[in-house]
Scaffold this active site. Sequence first.
Site, PDB file in Angstrom:
ATOM      1  NE  ARG A  79      -3.998  -2.117   2.164  1.00  0.00           N
ATOM      2  CZ  ARG A  79      -4.032  -3.420   1.933  1.00  0.00           C
ATOM      3  NH1 ARG A  79      -2.893  -4.113   1.848  1.00  0.00           N
ATOM      4  NH2 ARG A  79      -5.189  -4.051   1.777  1.00  0.00           N
ATOM      5  NE  ARG A 138      -5.870 -15.660  -5.383  1.00  0.00           N
ATOM      6  CZ  ARG A 138      -5.063 -15.120  -4.470  1.00  0.00           C
ATOM      7  NH1 ARG A 138      -3.747 -15.264  -4.583  1.00  0.00           N
ATOM      8  NH2 ARG A 138      -5.548 -14.428  -3.462  1.00  0.00           N
ATOM      9  CB  SER A 161     -11.419  -9.988  -3.356  1.00  0.00           C
ATOM     10  OG  SER A 161     -10.111  -9.554  -3.037  1.00  0.00           O
ATOM     11  CB  SER A 219     -10.804  -9.354   4.327  1.00  0.00           C
ATOM     12  OG  SER A 219     -10.709 -10.758   4.311  1.00  0.00           O
ATOM     13  CG  ASP A 226      -3.868 -14.450   4.637  1.00  0.00           C
ATOM     14  OD1 ASP A 226      -4.331 -15.160   3.721  1.00  0.00           O
ATOM     15  OD2 ASP A 226      -3.466 -13.291   4.464  1.00  0.00           O
ATOM     16  CE  LYS A 283      -6.930 -15.804   0.921  1.00  0.00           C
ATOM     17  NZ  LYS A 283      -6.697 -14.336   0.849  1.00  0.00           N
ATOM     18  NE  ARG A 340      -0.723 -16.131   4.491  1.00  0.00           N
ATOM     19  CZ  ARG A 340       0.101 -15.255   5.044  1.00  0.00           C
ATOM     20  NH1 ARG A 340       0.809 -15.604   6.108  1.00  0.00           N
ATOM     21  NH2 ARG A 340       0.232 -14.029   4.559  1.00  0.00           N
ATOM     22  CE  LYS A 358       1.982 -15.433  -3.219  1.00  0.00           C
ATOM     23  NZ  LYS A 358       1.373 -14.264  -2.563  1.00  0.00           N
TER      24      LYS A 358
END
Length: 418
Positions: free
Chosen positions: A25, A119, A160, A188, A303, A330, A376, A402
Amino acid sequence: MDITLTNGARSGVTSAPSSKSHAQRLLICAALGSSPVTLHCGDISKDIAAAASCVQTLCAEVKELKDGVFHVVPTKKPADGVKLLYCGESGSTLRFLIPVCGALGEKCVFKMEGRLSERPLSPLDEVLRAHGMTLERRGTELFCGGKLTGGEYEIAGNVSSQFISGLLFALPLLDEDSTLTVTGKPESTAYIDMTENALRQSGIEFKKDGNVYTIPGRQCYRLNDDCTVEGDLSNAAFFLCMGAFSEEGITVKNIPSGTSQGDRKILDILRSFGAEVTVSGSSVTVRKGKLSACTVDASEIPDLVPVVSVVASAAEGDTHIINAARVRLKESDRLMTTAALLNGLGASVEELPDGLIIHGGSKLLGGTVNSFNDHRIAMSAAVASCICTEAVVVTGCECVNKSFPKFWDNFSRLECEK
């Protein structure tokens, strides 16, 4: 590449890496500004590097200095042909920058890797086409063109949060004023909060009334000339969860206080399981307690599903992970791969369409597990090794690059209590 992990609980002190969500961001806000910004990032993961590479091609000069420091100089590069943007497997980089490309009127081709091309982009793509953009997906490439116009935007909030963030980055750049209405119940929401905070930090004005944003056009980003990326709770969570198996405990430093990161909820989740959690300034220590099952709503913390499931496997009773259907989209289908990881080690996990049931109290044995090229899942395997009776071999362990390139080094520095 494979890595063999000695079984046994860990203890010691480690540090959270830089937040890729925060870094991406700030990189975008810096690149869209009018003056140079020095961004202290610390650890540069593949996802952060992808965002830096894309804004470098799109609208800025980005130099990586020593010790993970970026120097970002906005250039307002003219649209001179098609720009190739290599976003790797970073869904956030792709979804944030598609609307930005439209706001800048650039012709771009996004190069995607891994499962990223599979995705969903709907309904973002329909919204952008309705406001002047052209988008065409050809295999692992996404061709974007056209110029966005202001006006009334509307997008569903339950697919999303990255779609909403991408529009929020782009709309202030348009010539006209805009409104953005988010329909349904957003998920989220902490990631949307993080975007809003980055916009405010950059001097971008907007009003929010419920789920409706009013955004003036012709704005300029003005991020401070020196910024620091905060620590990442999504990745700190792996070491915090390891602490739940340790008599001596694990302390994780560089944990931001007052953060908008949704995965700060890991502290409350660990307390719900019965772990001992102590916060001291920017450090958090987790120690073993009597672990009991609980219900975990994953709608705001997708996550955390894999690593929370590892803790659940050691807790007495049945833990229910609910509202987790989105984690199937994911880097891997994380409901399937989390169940495969734990069942392969001797746990008892049921996979549901939108969640998991983990029958706790099973003895984890050890063995070889597949990372499914998912960072993950690989890091969750390391957490699981802390409660196994034998060593754990993780295949494809390099996938942690990643988001957390130093994960295995940090893990190896912890003391094994075996």
